[in-house]
Design an enzyme around this catalytic site. Structure first.
Site, PDB file in Angstrom:
ATOM      1  N   ASP A  40       0.812  -1.217   0.000  1.00 56.22           N
ATOM      2  CA  ASP A  40       0.000   0.000   0.000  1.00 56.22           C
ATOM      3  C   ASP A  40       0.849   1.274   0.000  1.00 56.22           C
ATOM      4  OD1 ASP A  40      -2.254  -1.731   0.285  1.00 56.22           O
ATOM      5  OD2 ASP A  40      -1.963  -1.751   2.452  1.00 56.22           O
ATOM      6  N   GLU A 225     -11.396  -0.190  -3.926  1.00 62.25           N
ATOM      7  CA  GLU A 225     -10.793   0.359  -2.698  1.00 62.25           C
ATOM      8  C   GLU A 225      -9.532   1.130  -3.071  1.00 62.25           C
ATOM      9  OE1 GLU A 225      -9.642  -2.993  -0.256  1.00 62.25           O
ATOM     10  OE2 GLU A 225      -8.379  -3.834  -1.821  1.00 62.25           O
TER      11      GLU A 225
HETATM   12  O1  FUB Z   1      -3.236  -3.801   3.014  1.00 61.50           O
HETATM   13  C1  FUB Z   1      -4.527  -4.126   3.421  1.00 61.50           C
HETATM   14  C2  FUB Z   1      -5.515  -3.803   2.345  1.00 61.50           C
HETATM   15  O2  FUB Z   1      -5.194  -4.482   1.139  1.00 61.50           O
HETATM   16  C3  FUB Z   1      -5.527  -2.355   1.930  1.00 61.50           C
HETATM   17  O3  FUB Z   1      -6.169  -1.539   2.843  1.00 61.50           O
HETATM   18  C4  FUB Z   1      -6.172  -2.459   0.599  1.00 61.50           C
HETATM   19  O4  FUB Z   1      -6.042  -1.311  -0.189  1.00 61.50           O
HETATM   20  C5  FUB Z   1      -5.450  -3.655   0.026  1.00 61.50           C
HETATM   21  O5  FUB Z   1      -4.225  -3.282  -0.526  1.00 61.50           O
END
Ligand code: FUB
Length: 465
Positions: A40, A225
């Site tokens: 991320d 997301e």
């Molecule tokens: O790293 C945990 C989760 O996985 C993140 O919040 C999302 O964006 C995905 O990358």
């Protein structure tokens, strides 16, 4: 026959592409961190330096799910050598009121008036904000509670923050929809007069986020997301994980910071060795544009053990973002040469194998878990008219050697620095050796030698004339 031939050609080109994309390479630059699993990536340009804040997948995954306890920070001024600043915040240390010790998901940091605001989601708990006087922390939780606790719980993840030219700051976030708040100038509270007590729900329309057909046959959007919000040449960009799992990266633009958004297409498609999630950040730095994302390409990598990568790209003339292919090579050219005639942190690394980093309050971050055969590569080191000696600061219970080589792990040997037993792994001493006179710019390799087991900890190095 024609089909067979073109099929054969297709297979051959695919194979060549795969080899180029993912084979181990002497020029590997992706992932940019090899000592930890980092995911991320959230880049921030401050004071002519790029900082990348990352979440951190533990080496050992619990219950076959994300196992994430803290957030890390790395910096560079040349885009190829990255300095490790360690874990800058953790659930345990900095958010002790949070009951869970797992769930340190995708972070972003921004500077305003000399303060640094770290927006951290805790999976299932909401989004918090920590404040520091420096990009390295320490980050303090002044609120003692969530900044965003909108009852969307699972959905309150992946914050992205941007301060517009008029001073208004926006925090967007969310899975599987997008919400935003208008942050107040203090950056730790928001305007409650709009939306639902301040929280505005973005309309998830197909023209805004692309149309997709869900598993149950109903229509939805491509948005999943991981939003990343920024502005460039008066156009606002929202890039995000798209298309379900495995995720691609798509983007939308708007002429206003609050939409309406117009879907513009995919930036990074699904490729092998990308994980089932992807999460991106974009910056302009020293006249170039860079796209950060994560993959699962490190040894023992996987969907819950991901690694930060970066690719350079060029915007199209109309401001649209081209399709970007993940590569092993990553950033090809260093933006500046590294000066070896000053103290350099051992944890400034272009590529390494076999190592970890650790930190303590006196030394800061140093390279640890060094075993026989491990190595560090530092790119584009400018020895100018010549170096004659080398010194390394290390601590060791056993001792070992640093072979100093140029161009490759088995390249020209210009000196060997003997590291003696200093009495303990945190008793630091400086060791010196002569080196063959080196001139000009070289990639520098420190190859570690010794008996079985951990050899020494390595904090800093410097060449002398
Ligand atoms: O790293 C945990 C989760 O996985 C993140 O919040 C999302 O964006 C995905 O990358």
């Amino acid at each position: 026959m024609k089909y067979k031939k073109s099929n054969m050609y297709r297979k051959a080109s695919l194979l060549i592409l795969m080899v180029l994309l993912f084979a181990g390479s002497a020029y590997a630059q992706n992932p940019i961190v090899q000592t930890y699993f980092t995911a991320d990536p959230a880049p921030m340009v401050y004071n002519d330096t790029v900082f990348v804040y990352t979440s951190h997948d533990e080496d050992s995954t619990k219950a076959n799910f994300f196992t994430m306890y803290d957030w890390r920070c790395y910096s560079t001024t040349d885009m190829v050598n990255w300095t490790d600043h360690g874990a800058v915040a953790s659930l345990e240390k900095d958010l002790p009121w949070v009951n869970k010790k797992n769930g340190a998901w995708a972070v972003q940091c921004i500077e305003r008036n000399g303060k640094f605001y770290l927006y951290v989601p805790i999976h299932g708990t909401g989004i918090c904000v920590l404040v520091a006087d420096s990009p390295y922390g320490p980050f303090i939780d002044h609120l003692g509670k969530q900044l965003i606790d909108s009852d969307h719980l699972w959905q309150d993840i992946d914050p992205t923050v941007f301060i517009d030219d008029d001073g208004q700051a926006y925090l967007y976030w969310g899975n599987p929809s997008v919400w935003y708040v208008k942050l107040n100038e203090d950056m730790i509270s928001y305007d409650k007069s709009i939306g639902d007590n301040g929280v505005v729900s973005v309309e998830m329309a197909a023209e805004s986020f692309g149309e997709s057909v869900k598993k149950d046959g109903t229509l939805g959007t491509k948005y999943v997301e991981g939003p990343w919000f920024y502005k460039r040449n008066n156009l606002y960009y929202l890039i995000y994980a798209a298309n379900g799992v495995p995720e691609s990266i798509g983007y939308s633009t708007s002429i206003s910071p609050t939409g309406p958004w117009k879907y513009q297409g995919l930036i990074m498609e699904r490729y092998p060795k990308l994980s089932f999630t992807n999460h991106s950040g974009i910056i302009d730095y020293k006249g170039n544009s860079y796209f950060f994302y994560h993959n699962e390409a490190l040894p023992n990598g996987g969907g819950f053990r991901r690694s930060t990568c970066v690719e350079q790209f060029v915007y199209n003339a109309d401001g649209s973002i081209p399709s970007i292919v993940p590569t092993v090579e990553g950033v090809k050219t260093s933006l500046e040469n590294l000066n070896p005639f000053k103290r350099n942190e051992a944890e400034t690394i272009a590529w390494s194998e076999g190592l970890k980093t650790a930190s303590d309050s006196k030394r800061g971050v140093y390279v640890s878990q060094i075993n026989n055969g491990d190595y560090i590569k530092v790119r584009s080191v400018d020895f100018a008219k010549g170096a004659k000696k080398f010194e390394a600061t290390a601590a060791s219970k056993t001792g070992g050697k640093i072979e100093i080589r140029l161009g490759a792990k088995d390249g020209q040997l210009i000196g060997v620095c003997e590291i003696a037993n200093t009495g303990s792994a945190d008793t630091w001493k400086t060791f010196t050796t002569k080196v063959e006179k080196v001139k000009g710019v070289h990639d520098l390799y420190f190859v570690f030698e010794g008996n079985d087991g951990e050899l020494f900890n390595f904090d800093a190095w410097e060449f002398g004339k």
